[in-house]
Structure formats: structure tokens, C-alpha cells
Design a protein around this motif. Sequence first.
Motif, PDB file in Angstrom:
ATOM      1  N   CYS A 259       0.827  -1.208   0.000  1.00  0.00           N
ATOM      2  CA  CYS A 259       0.000   0.000   0.000  1.00  0.00           C
ATOM      3  C   CYS A 259       0.868   1.268   0.000  1.00  0.00           C
ATOM      4  N   ASN A 260       2.002   1.217   0.697  1.00  0.00           N
ATOM      5  CA  ASN A 260       2.896   2.381   0.718  1.00  0.00           C
ATOM      6  C   ASN A 260       3.426   2.690  -0.676  1.00  0.00           C
ATOM      7  N   VAL A 261       3.750   1.644  -1.421  1.00  0.00           N
ATOM      8  CA  VAL A 261       4.230   1.859  -2.788  1.00  0.00           C
ATOM      9  C   VAL A 261       3.133   2.498  -3.632  1.00  0.00           C
ATOM     10  N   LEU A 262       1.908   1.947  -3.502  1.00  0.00           N
ATOM     11  CA  LEU A 262       0.792   2.508  -4.264  1.00  0.00           C
ATOM     12  C   LEU A 262       0.498   3.944  -3.821  1.00  0.00           C
ATOM     13  N   LYS A 263       0.568   4.171  -2.512  1.00  0.00           N
ATOM     14  CA  LYS A 263       0.310   5.520  -1.999  1.00  0.00           C
ATOM     15  C   LYS A 263       1.392   6.495  -2.446  1.00  0.00           C
ATOM     16  N   GLY A 264       2.634   5.992  -2.531  1.00  0.00           N
ATOM     17  CA  GLY A 264       3.718   6.831  -3.050  1.00  0.00           C
ATOM     18  C   GLY A 264       3.458   7.228  -4.492  1.00  0.00           C
ATOM     19  N   ASN A 265       2.947   6.285  -5.301  1.00  0.00           N
ATOM     20  CA  ASN A 265       2.612   6.615  -6.691  1.00  0.00           C
ATOM     21  C   ASN A 265       1.501   7.661  -6.755  1.00  0.00           C
ATOM     22  N   ILE A 266       0.555   7.551  -5.796  1.00  0.00           N
ATOM     23  CA  ILE A 266      -0.527   8.541  -5.765  1.00  0.00           C
ATOM     24  C   ILE A 266       0.034   9.928  -5.422  1.00  0.00           C
ATOM     25  N   CYS A 267       0.910   9.958  -4.408  1.00  0.00           N
ATOM     26  CA  CYS A 267       1.515  11.241  -4.027  1.00  0.00           C
ATOM     27  C   CYS A 267       2.358  11.805  -5.168  1.00  0.00           C
ATOM     28  N   LEU A 268       3.029  10.903  -5.879  1.00  0.00           N
ATOM     29  CA  LEU A 268       3.815  11.341  -7.025  1.00  0.00           C
ATOM     30  C   LEU A 268       2.911  11.956  -8.088  1.00  0.00           C
ATOM     31  N   LYS A 269       1.724  11.339  -8.247  1.00  0.00           N
ATOM     32  CA  LYS A 269       0.762  11.866  -9.217  1.00  0.00           C
ATOM     33  C   LYS A 269       0.238  13.233  -8.774  1.00  0.00           C
ATOM     34  N   MET A 270       0.161  13.425  -7.448  1.00  0.00           N
ATOM     35  CA  MET A 270      -0.347  14.686  -6.903  1.00  0.00           C
ATOM     36  C   MET A 270       0.775  15.705  -6.703  1.00  0.00           C
ATOM     37  N   HIS A 271       2.010  15.320  -7.144  1.00  0.00           N
ATOM     38  CA  HIS A 271       3.190  16.191  -7.027  1.00  0.00           C
ATOM     39  C   HIS A 271       3.548  16.482  -5.574  1.00  0.00           C
TER      40      HIS A 271
END
Length: 549
Positions: A259-271
Motif C-alpha cells: 500500500c505504501n508503494v501505491l500511496k507513493g505513486n498517488i503522491c507522485l501523481k499529486m506532485h
Amino acid sequence: MRLETGFIVAMLIMSSFSCSRKQHSIYSPSLLMLEDSLDVIPEKSVRQILEIDTSSLRGADKAFYYFLLVKAQLTSDAPELLLDKSDVALSHFTKQKDSARLCQLHFFLGKIYSGRYAFLRANASYSQAERFAEKDSGMMFAIKVGEAYIYRFKMMHDMEEKCLEHALDIASEMKDSTLMAEALHELAELRISEKNYTEAGQRLCKALSILPQKEFSARAEYNKDLSRVCLAMNRPDSALFYIDIALQNDHSDEFELTCNVLKGNICLKMHRLKDAERLFLKNIEKLPLKEKQDVYYKMAQLKKEEKDFQVASEYAERSIRCRDSLEANNKAGYISNLNAFQEHERQQRRIANMNTKISEQEISYYRLAILLSLMLCLGISIVLRIKQAKKKVEVSLKEKEQDMVRLQNNQWETEVKYLQEKHNREAIQIESLNQNVEYYKRLNALTVPILMKSQNSQGAMHLKKEEWDIIIQNTDACFNDFTFRLKEAYPQLTLEEVRFACLLKMEFSLSLLSEIYHIAKGSISRKKMRLKEKMQIENMTLDDFIKQF
């Protein structure tokens, strides 16, 4: 009374317990306990299974032990165990006609082969499991999901969807909301692989709506996948919402890592770069190589955007090392799978050769059976023909006997008829003689008085014409118109000769005739001879001829 009631209750409990455990009675209780504990505490149960001394196990327990080994490999992170002993368990369960465990064992083997990418074996095992599943809907559901995984790996999406829809139908018939949600989740995974994120999201939302609230682990997984879908649809806020819900439902370290990896991708998408870096680097060493490579690659891209090229280069090198390690592992796996595939092909060839030999033997047996059948049929036909010929001969002989009997009967009938006719003729002759006697009596009664009247005083007879006419009339009356018939047959006779014939017809003696004609008896005889010659009578006397005429 209470003692008797208690005894009866105890007996009923024992009998029900023995009936419920009837199918397990041939196995050791300790092995049966290990079978149940594998689902609850798999790691501990696997250790206990591996510590068992197999030399002390008898036949049934040894087969059951191999069954537990297969199940242990599936239900835990145990090292790969040899599966060649599974044939022993399969053979034993087949002899015991234990369809439930046969189904389970084939299903376990299918799952293991599928995990090793030996899909041909996996598919064959699933097919066997389906054959023994009978009315076990839960097992049929698991089999269809397992088959769908194989088709997913082969990119055969139509077949995968067909299997999953079948699984969904089974779950609907069972009215099991958990299984229905699982089938919908798998269908959502199919749509994600097809990049049909809209339908995937709908499937996941429906799965979450019917999934029981107590299924925290499943709800966490479905929310995580829904977060992936939202991220793919460029909806990072929704993705962050669902990933937070997923983390609330499952607090395990392994799940938190993914989930942390997926959440990191989300944060990356949100800059939100700092949050993304923090999440990526949190427990990164515990991630699998594939995800670790992806994280290092994204960190390299992140540092590159921050113009920190040195750190970006380090992350890129780590990503490359992870990729190389992953390729090495994949290569080893590919080699192992290739060896397994080649071994499977060799086994298939051996099986094909054995089947060919068996087929040839069967063909030989069939040929021999056909030959024996033909010989038997030929023998039967010969026997039947002999019997028919014998029967024909018997019928012919019987007919001949009947013909002989008929001939004899006809001969006897002819003889009887002849004798009857002879008897009738004799009777007629006798009757005729009797009639003649009567005629003679009547004729003599009529004629003699006439003759007596014609005698003179010296006893001589002188017949007048009227008296001769009376004699002729009497003769015709007694002998059916004798004179008319005689004249018709012998027209050359004179009246005197006809009169003489009438006297002969009446069988007058020579002495009487000599008195009538006043001549000697010898002259009467000569008179007869002359009349016989004139009438051309042969082979009989004149008296006999006149008598018969």
C-alpha cells in the motif's frame, strides 16, 4: 431407569461419532489433526509434518502423509517439496473411492503447477479435480477461479471471463456473498488487465457492497485495487481515499508495504514529492525485487526532477541491479519451468507410447477375439447346417416312411376293396343263383304242366305252336327277354334253335329233352354241338354259355 437412559444416550453418541468418522478411521488421528491444523497454523503444521518419520507409517498413513505434503506446500511458505509421491496418494484414494480427497489433491496439484507456470499439468489437474468434485459447489468455484488464472497468464481473456462468469454463477447459486465478491474482484482484475477501468471500478464497487463487513482482509484488498483503478483513471484524490480505507482494514506489514508503494505513486501523481519519497523509502528492503526495482526507478526519476543527478544515478544503479537480479531469478525460474515442461513432455510421450502399446495389445486382443468369434460362428454354422441336413434326412425318411405307410394303406384298402367287391360279386352271384333257382322253380312250375299236357296216352310229348309260344314268353319273362337278346346277338338262329336254347336256358335234362324231341340223348348232344358251332362259342360249353347269357 436413569442408568438405562444414560447408557442408551451414550451408545447413540458413540454410534453417531463412529459414523461421522467412518471415512477417517483408516488414518492415524495425529495425521487427521495435522490436516485440520494446516488451515489454522500452517507454519507450525508444516514443521510437524516434515519431522514425521515416514518409515514408521503404514500404507494408508503413508499415502495420507504425501497428501499432507502437497497441501502443506500450497498453504504455507514451505520449501518446494517433491510431488512425485503424490501418485501414491492418488492411487490410494482411488482404491478407497475417496472422491473428496481426490478432488482436493488434484486441486492442490493444479494450484502448485500453476504457481510454477506448468500450465499444462495445472490444467490437467484442474480437469481431474472437476471430475471428482461432483456436487461440491465450493470446490467447483475454486477450480474455475484457478482455471481463470491460467487463461489470464496465457492472455486468453475470453476463456478467463467464461470461467469467472461460471464461478460467479456457482457463487450465486450458493448464495455466498463472499464468493460472489471474490468472483467480481477477479472479473475486475480481468478488466484492469484489459485497461477497461470503468467496468473494473463498477465490479469492485459491487464486490465491496455485497462483501460482509467482517471480511477485513478482502475489503482491504478490494479497496487497494479500487485505488489502483482510480489512479489509472487519473483520479488521485479518490485513489488516496480508497488506499487509506484499505490500510484501515488491514494492518499487516506485508499489506502495508504494497500500500505504501501505491500511496507513493498517488503522491507522485499529486506532485507531493516529499511524501512520495518518504513512502517509497519506507521499508523498501522488504519489498519484492520487482516492486523494489520499480521504486528505485521512480526515485531516480523523482531525484532527476529535483536536479539531484548524483542521487538519481545511485537509484538508477540500484534499479538496474534489482532488474539484473530479477532477470537472473526469472532465468532460473524459466530454466526450471523449461525442465519441468520438458519432463512433462517426456512423460506425455511415455504415456503416449504406453497408450499406443496398450492400443496395439487391445487391437491384437480384438483381432484374436474377432478371429475366435468368426471361428465360433463358423463352427456354429457348420453344426447348424449338419443339424439342418440331419433334420432334412430325418424328415425325408419320415416322409418316405409315411409314403410307405400310405402305400401299404392304399394297398390294404385296395385289397379290402377288391375283397369287398369280390364278396359283393359273390353275393350278387349267390343272389343271382338264388334268383335263377327261383326262376327255375317258377319256370318249371309254368312249363312242366304245359309239357305234361302235351303227353299222349303212350307218354310221348307233342308240343304245339301255342305251347312253344308260352315257353318262349315264360323264358323271356324270367330271363329278361332272353329270346330277343339272343336273336339280336345271333340273328342267324332259326326259330327251332331259339326254342331249343330256351329249353337249355331252363336247364332241362337230356332225358327230358330227348322225350320232347323224340330222339336219343346222343342226338341231343350232337344238336348242342351243332348249335355251339353255329354260334361260334369257344372255351366253354353251350350249356354254360346259355346259362350266363
